[in-house]
Design an enzyme around this catalytic site. Structure first.
Site, PDB file in Angstrom:
ATOM      1  N   CYS A  49      -4.165   0.623  -2.388  1.00 50.90           N
ATOM      2  CA  CYS A  49      -3.994  -0.572  -1.564  1.00 50.90           C
ATOM      3  C   CYS A  49      -2.942  -1.500  -2.180  1.00 50.90           C
ATOM      4  O   CYS A  49      -2.638  -1.423  -3.379  1.00 50.90           O
ATOM      5  CB  CYS A  49      -5.296  -1.351  -1.469  1.00 50.90           C
ATOM      6  SG  CYS A  49      -6.624  -0.491  -0.647  1.00 50.90           S
ATOM      7  N   GLU A  75      -3.167  -4.630  -2.929  1.00 48.24           N
ATOM      8  CA  GLU A  75      -3.683  -5.525  -3.975  1.00 48.24           C
ATOM      9  C   GLU A  75      -3.684  -4.837  -5.334  1.00 48.24           C
ATOM     10  O   GLU A  75      -3.297  -5.412  -6.351  1.00 48.24           O
ATOM     11  CB  GLU A  75      -5.112  -5.974  -3.637  1.00 48.24           C
ATOM     12  CG  GLU A  75      -5.232  -6.789  -2.370  1.00 48.24           C
ATOM     13  CD  GLU A  75      -5.441  -5.946  -1.115  1.00 48.24           C
ATOM     14  OE1 GLU A  75      -4.936  -4.798  -1.050  1.00 48.24           O
ATOM     15  OE2 GLU A  75      -6.104  -6.437  -0.195  1.00 48.24           O
ATOM     16  N   GLU A 107       0.262   5.223   0.691  1.00 50.27           N
ATOM     17  CA  GLU A 107      -0.704   6.228   1.155  1.00 50.27           C
ATOM     18  C   GLU A 107      -0.361   7.611   0.616  1.00 50.27           C
ATOM     19  O   GLU A 107       0.695   7.821  -0.001  1.00 50.27           O
ATOM     20  CB  GLU A 107      -0.755   6.216   2.687  1.00 50.27           C
ATOM     21  CG  GLU A 107      -1.204   4.851   3.203  1.00 50.27           C
ATOM     22  CD  GLU A 107      -1.446   4.793   4.698  1.00 50.27           C
ATOM     23  OE1 GLU A 107      -0.975   5.676   5.434  1.00 50.27           O
ATOM     24  OE2 GLU A 107      -2.121   3.832   5.118  1.00 50.27           O
ATOM     25  N   CYS A 162     -10.539  -3.191  -4.338  1.00 51.30           N
ATOM     26  CA  CYS A 162      -9.528  -4.180  -4.745  1.00 51.30           C
ATOM     27  C   CYS A 162     -10.171  -5.454  -5.261  1.00 51.30           C
ATOM     28  O   CYS A 162      -9.667  -6.081  -6.192  1.00 51.30           O
ATOM     29  CB  CYS A 162      -8.579  -4.478  -3.587  1.00 51.30           C
ATOM     30  SG  CYS A 162      -7.481  -3.083  -3.253  1.00 51.30           S
ATOM     31  N   ASN A 207       0.837  -1.203   0.000  1.00 45.55           N
ATOM     32  CA  ASN A 207       0.000   0.000   0.000  1.00 45.55           C
ATOM     33  C   ASN A 207       0.873   1.255   0.000  1.00 45.55           C
ATOM     34  O   ASN A 207       1.957   1.290   0.584  1.00 45.55           O
ATOM     35  CB  ASN A 207      -1.003   0.006   1.163  1.00 45.55           C
ATOM     36  CG  ASN A 207      -0.386  -0.190   2.529  1.00 45.55           C
ATOM     37  OD1 ASN A 207       0.614  -0.897   2.682  1.00 45.55           O
ATOM     38  ND2 ASN A 207      -0.972   0.426   3.530  1.00 45.55           N
ATOM     39  N   CYS A 252     -10.335  -4.846   0.308  1.00 45.07           N
ATOM     40  CA  CYS A 252     -11.440  -3.880   0.267  1.00 45.07           C
ATOM     41  C   CYS A 252     -12.249  -4.075  -1.020  1.00 45.07           C
ATOM     42  O   CYS A 252     -11.812  -4.757  -1.953  1.00 45.07           O
ATOM     43  CB  CYS A 252     -10.917  -2.451   0.376  1.00 45.07           C
ATOM     44  SG  CYS A 252     -10.228  -1.800  -1.162  1.00 45.07           S
TER      45      CYS A 252
HETATM   46  N1  THU Z   1      -5.252  -1.400   2.646  1.00 42.14           N
HETATM   47  C1  THU Z   1      -4.718  -2.252   1.724  1.00 42.14           C
HETATM   48  O1  THU Z   1      -3.586  -2.072   1.269  1.00 42.14           O
HETATM   49  N2  THU Z   1      -5.464  -3.294   1.320  1.00 42.14           N
HETATM   50  C2  THU Z   1      -6.717  -3.572   1.745  1.00 42.14           C
HETATM   51  O2  THU Z   1      -7.318  -4.504   1.269  1.00 42.14           O
HETATM   52  C3  THU Z   1      -7.309  -2.772   2.800  1.00 42.14           C
HETATM   53  C4  THU Z   1      -6.575  -1.559   3.199  1.00 42.14           C
HETATM   54  C5  THU Z   1      -4.461  -0.265   3.085  1.00 42.14           C
HETATM   55  C6  THU Z   1      -4.952   1.068   2.635  1.00 42.14           C
HETATM   56  C7  THU Z   1      -4.408   1.988   3.711  1.00 42.14           C
HETATM   57  O3  THU Z   1      -3.095   2.372   3.354  1.00 42.14           O
HETATM   58  C8  THU Z   1      -4.345   1.114   4.948  1.00 42.14           C
HETATM   59  O4  THU Z   1      -4.446  -0.217   4.492  1.00 42.14           O
HETATM   60  C9  THU Z   1      -5.438   1.395   5.962  1.00 42.14           C
HETATM   61  O5  THU Z   1      -6.674   1.359   5.367  1.00 42.14           O
END
Ligand code: THU
Length: 140
Positions: free
Chosen positions: A62, A64, A53, A100, A51, A97
């Site tokens: 994310c 994925e 941000e 994704c 991920n 999520c």
């Molecule tokens: N996140 C992911 O990388 N994958 C997911 O399936 C759920 C959330 C990340 C996004 C963000 O940087 C952090 O987790 C908190 O939501």
């Protein structure tokens, strides 16, 4: 958890390792939630992502989707995903999520397994189970 016969145990181990290594590269200064994803392509190649941000929060990508974008960038638009493993360094139960799920479904099959952390350690669900009634090119 029943692992499909198509995925060898050693491959699954490699995928978990690739996902965990990718999670170590996560850029997550806002949530501190570090996620990694590894994709097994039908060529046998493994591609991973983490991920990333953003201060605007909403632009966060994310792990994925990061892995999926990496797979297309490296192997081209015909990539197909045979299996997905998601891990995080926070020891948290966490499934992909909605965004994704939709994004992975574009390059996967209904029965493609997705492994992700749950309260007991790890669980597996197919793309079809994770994304019932997802939008697809069939509708276009
Ligand atoms: N996140 C992911 O990388 N994958 C997911 O399936 C759920 C959330 C990340 C996004 C963000 O940087 C952090 O987790 C908190 O939501």
């Amino acid at each position: 958890m029943t692992v499909p016969d198509s995925i060898e145990t050693s491959t699954l181990t490699q995928l978990r390792q690739a996902a965990t290594e990718a999670a170590q590269h996560a850029y997550a200064p806002y949530s501190s939630f570090r996620v990694g994803a590894a994709l097994l392509l039908d060529t046998g190649d493994i591609v991973s992502g983490c991920n990333v941000e953003n201060a605007s929060f909403g632009l966060t990508i994310c792990a994925e989707r990061s892995a999926m974008v990496q797979a297309v960038a490296r192997f081209g638009p015909k990539v197909r995903v045979q299996a997905v493993v998601v891990t995080n360094l926070n020891r948290a139960a966490s499934s992909p999520c909605g965004a994704c799920r939709q994004f992975l479904a574009e390059f996967a099959s209904a029965d493609t397994p997705v492994f992700f952390p749950d309260a007991a350690g790890e669980t597996m669900q197919t793309i079809a189970a994770l994304l019932p009634f997802g939008f697809s090119s069939d509708s276009l």
